[in-house]
Enzyme design. Structure first.
Site, PDB file in Angstrom:
ATOM      1  N   GLU A  81       0.208  -5.432  -3.034  1.00 14.93           N
ATOM      2  CA  GLU A  81      -0.071  -7.053  -2.500  1.00 14.93           C
ATOM      3  C   GLU A  81       0.737  -7.640  -2.069  1.00 14.93           C
ATOM      4  O   GLU A  81       0.887  -8.007  -0.737  1.00 14.93           O
ATOM      5  CB  GLU A  81      -0.941  -7.689  -3.394  1.00 14.93           C
ATOM      6  CG  GLU A  81      -2.261  -7.524  -3.575  1.00 14.93           C
ATOM      7  CD  GLU A  81      -3.160  -7.339  -2.201  1.00 14.93           C
ATOM      8  OE1 GLU A  81      -2.922  -8.111  -1.450  1.00 14.93           O
ATOM      9  OE2 GLU A  81      -4.144  -6.487  -2.322  1.00 14.93           O
ATOM     10  N   HIS A  87       1.828  -6.221   1.373  1.00 16.64           N
ATOM     11  CA  HIS A  87       1.178  -6.843   2.754  1.00 16.64           C
ATOM     12  C   HIS A  87       1.936  -7.872   3.222  1.00 16.64           C
ATOM     13  O   HIS A  87       1.888  -8.136   4.630  1.00 16.64           O
ATOM     14  CB  HIS A  87      -0.335  -7.309   2.162  1.00 16.64           C
ATOM     15  CG  HIS A  87      -1.259  -6.100   1.881  1.00 16.64           C
ATOM     16  ND1 HIS A  87      -1.586  -5.366   3.097  1.00 16.64           N
ATOM     17  CD2 HIS A  87      -2.302  -6.043   1.311  1.00 16.64           C
ATOM     18  CE1 HIS A  87      -2.691  -4.671   2.777  1.00 16.64           C
ATOM     19  NE2 HIS A  87      -3.214  -5.212   1.800  1.00 16.64           N
ATOM     20  N   GLU A 103      -3.061  -0.962   5.396  1.00 15.25           N
ATOM     21  CA  GLU A 103      -3.429  -0.529   3.971  1.00 15.25           C
ATOM     22  C   GLU A 103      -2.683   0.520   3.535  1.00 15.25           C
ATOM     23  O   GLU A 103      -2.204   0.481   2.253  1.00 15.25           O
ATOM     24  CB  GLU A 103      -4.951  -0.436   4.019  1.00 15.25           C
ATOM     25  CG  GLU A 103      -5.812  -1.350   3.535  1.00 15.25           C
ATOM     26  CD  GLU A 103      -5.538  -2.007   2.345  1.00 15.25           C
ATOM     27  OE1 GLU A 103      -5.307  -1.227   1.318  1.00 15.25           O
ATOM     28  OE2 GLU A 103      -5.235  -3.436   2.121  1.00 15.25           O
ATOM     29  N   HIS A 155      -9.546   0.686   4.438  1.00 13.36           N
ATOM     30  CA  HIS A 155      -9.398   1.061   3.121  1.00 13.36           C
ATOM     31  C   HIS A 155      -9.709   2.717   2.934  1.00 13.36           C
ATOM     32  O   HIS A 155      -9.112   3.492   2.270  1.00 13.36           O
ATOM     33  CB  HIS A 155      -9.949   0.441   1.934  1.00 13.36           C
ATOM     34  CG  HIS A 155      -9.595  -0.901   1.710  1.00 13.36           C
ATOM     35  ND1 HIS A 155      -9.812  -1.832   2.531  1.00 13.36           N
ATOM     36  CD2 HIS A 155      -8.533  -1.688   1.006  1.00 13.36           C
ATOM     37  CE1 HIS A 155      -9.273  -3.111   2.335  1.00 13.36           C
ATOM     38  NE2 HIS A 155      -8.328  -2.978   1.279  1.00 13.36           N
TER      39      HIS A 155
END
Length: 531
Positions: free
Chosen positions: A346, A349, A369, A433
């Protein structure tokens, strides 16, 4: 506009967002004041083309200097008289080369998909430009033929696909059925009113004090008047908050009287806080020690984490607008999404958003991703925690599927039932994903090679599209190549063929155009059918 985009969660199976996980130790001593600005230092034992470690002050100075020269740079690039450049980031290599990333405006309007990177040698000579679009911009920004702007929309120039055109961007805030917040950006043609593009800038995915997943660990805390706070002053002030089942605001900062946090089970709310803080800590250290990057944005400032979001919320997410990670507690509130690789995923990101800004849709979304999976995996190996040893499995600790299997596999992505092993024309039309599997597979092959092997007790067997044998160069070199490509050659519109070119250029910069590393990059891409 947030520079990268997140997906709506697939309902085919339970999915979770990989957020900044933090595992913390039981007895933690807390804390030092934040260190002051430091001089530039080179990352130890790195190639000369690897990024230099910069303090927040030094990085800010480079950005300021580049912005002062932005008008001259625009002229040198032969941009139109209505176009201006705004500096977004500067990366400086050990050999003195700089890579300056710009956003663009046209007649005062933001140009979405107009980003570019100027590469400059130590002597100041321009060595090349990487552009999100090569099309020139010439659009009328006013006129009677324009549709009325949707309420709350802003006027922009859309240049990320097709011929640049005037458009409106409207942001719609809502909440998905599973409780995940949504911030949907809708781009419509200003003359026809037709939708051009849409994306959600909340990044979601499936998804150790006394931690639940990483055992007893040490975490950064701060001494307060009455005890301790779960704030890490040595890593940009990252703090961890308890939402207590809520879904808005920051929540309550975790505090403790004796600096011993959590009990390793879900019975103590602080346990998830420990995991989240530990994950943020290890991710910060990984980026700093591996690439010289100080924090997600490279400015020395920490993000923050929120745990216990909603009720039995089986997700976690990164949000640019709050610069924060948020974790749910999983099925029956028993499996918080705070494992180490989830944290690294995360927070990455955020790094991608601050650098390449890969659009979270189509092939660029798959690369976005995959970048989080790649560096989430790297953080797990970097931490070298015996309770959670490094592997090429994503989300193996959080039992997202309810049967003990991981969320994703990097050696053969299709083992999850949906991800792509190889590139095909489908890559731009499946969930990001699942299209991420192509780059995840590439990275595994580049690091470890093809065929059967066992690493840290996990058995892998990685195939290739053409039956070729790929010899790996090691994960450390693969990390360096992917990071350099991400920060200096990828743009918002990068697709798989561009990623091949960008990583080859990065390998050439780092190790030489005739090096074994360069040849391995080419072979690994070919092995996943990216030619």
């Amino acid at each position: 506009m947030t520079s990268h985009i997140s997906r709506h969660v697939s309902r085919k199976r339970t999915t979770l967002a990989l957020a900044t996980a933090v595992a913390a130790g039981a007895l933690l001593t807390g804390t030092l004041a934040a260190s002051g600005a430091q001089a530039e230092t080179a990352t130890p034992s790195a190639p000369t083309a690897a990024p230099m470690s910069l303090s927040g002050k030094a990085h800010a100075g480079l950005v300021k200097d580049a912005q002062a020269e932005a008008a001259d740079t625009a002229k040198a690039l032969k941009l139109g008289s209505k176009e201006k450049l705004v500096v977004r980031d500067v990366v400086k290599d050990r050999d003195g080369t700089t890579h300056t990333r710009y956003e663009r405006t046209y007649d005062g309007l933001p140009v979405l998909g107009g980003d570019l990177i100027v590469h400059t040698s130590k002597s100041g000579a321009r060595e090349g430009v990487t552009r999100a679009t090569h099309r020139s911009i010439d659009v009328a920004t006013t006129g009677a033929t324009l549709k009325a702007a949707p309420s709350g929309a802003r006027k922009v120039v859309w240049a990320a696909s097709g011929t640049p055109r005037l458009a409106y961007e409207k942001v719609v805030d809502s909440t998905d059925a599973d409780g995940t917040p949504s911030r949907l950006h809708l781009i419509t043609d200003a003359r026809t009113g037709k939708k051009i593009y849409q994306y959600d800038d909340i990044r979601t995915d499936t998804g150790t004090g006394n931690s639940q997943y990483s055992g007893k660990v040490g975490i950064g805390t701060t001494k307060t008047g009455s005890g301790y706070a779960l704030t890490d002053a040595t890593r940009g002030g990252h703090s961890t908050y308890n939402l207590g089942g809520g879904s808005s605001g920051k929540g309550t900062l975790f505090t403790d009287s004796d600096d011993t946090w959590g009990d390793g089970t879900v019975n103590d709310p602080a346990t998830a806080g420990v995991d989240a803080a530990y994950g943020a800590q290890e991710t910060w250290d990984f980026y700093k020690k591996t690439f010289g990057r100080s924090g997600i944005r490279g400015d020395g400032k920490g993000a923050y984490s929120r745990v216990h979001y909603g009720n039995a919320y089986v997700n976690a997410f990164w949000d640019d607008s709050c610069f924060c990670m948020t974790y749910g507690d999983g099925q029956n509130n028993q499996h918080p999404l705070t494992s180490l690789d989830v944290a690294g995923h995360e927070m990455t990101h955020g790094v991608t958003s601050a650098t390449a800004g890969l659009n979270y849709s189509g092939e660029s979304g798959g690369l976005n991703e995959a970048t989080s999976d790649i560096f989430g995996t790297a953080v797990e190996f970097y931490a070298n925690n015996p309770s959670d040893p490094g592997d090429y499995l994503i989300g193996e600790k959080i039992d997202i599927n309810g049967d003990g299997t991981p969320l994703r596999y990097m050696d053969k992505p299709s083992k999850d039932g949906s991800s792509l092993d190889y590139w095909s024309h489908r890559a731009g039309h499946v969930d990001v994903h699942y299209s991420s599997g192509i780059a995840n597979h590439f990275f595994y092959l580049l690091s470890e090679g093809s065929g059967k092997k066992t690493i840290n007790g996990v058995a892998y067997d990685s195939p290739t599209y053409d039956g070729s044998k790929v010899t790996g160069i090691g994960r450390d070199k693969a990390d360096q190549i992917w990071y350099k490509a991400l920060t200096t050659y990828f743009t918002s519109t990068t697709k798989y063929k561009d990623a091949r070119a960008g990583t080859l250029k990065a390998a050439s910069d780092l190790y030489g155009a005739n090096s074994a590393e360069y040849k391995a990059v080419a072979a690994a891409w070919t092995a996943v059918n990216v030619k």
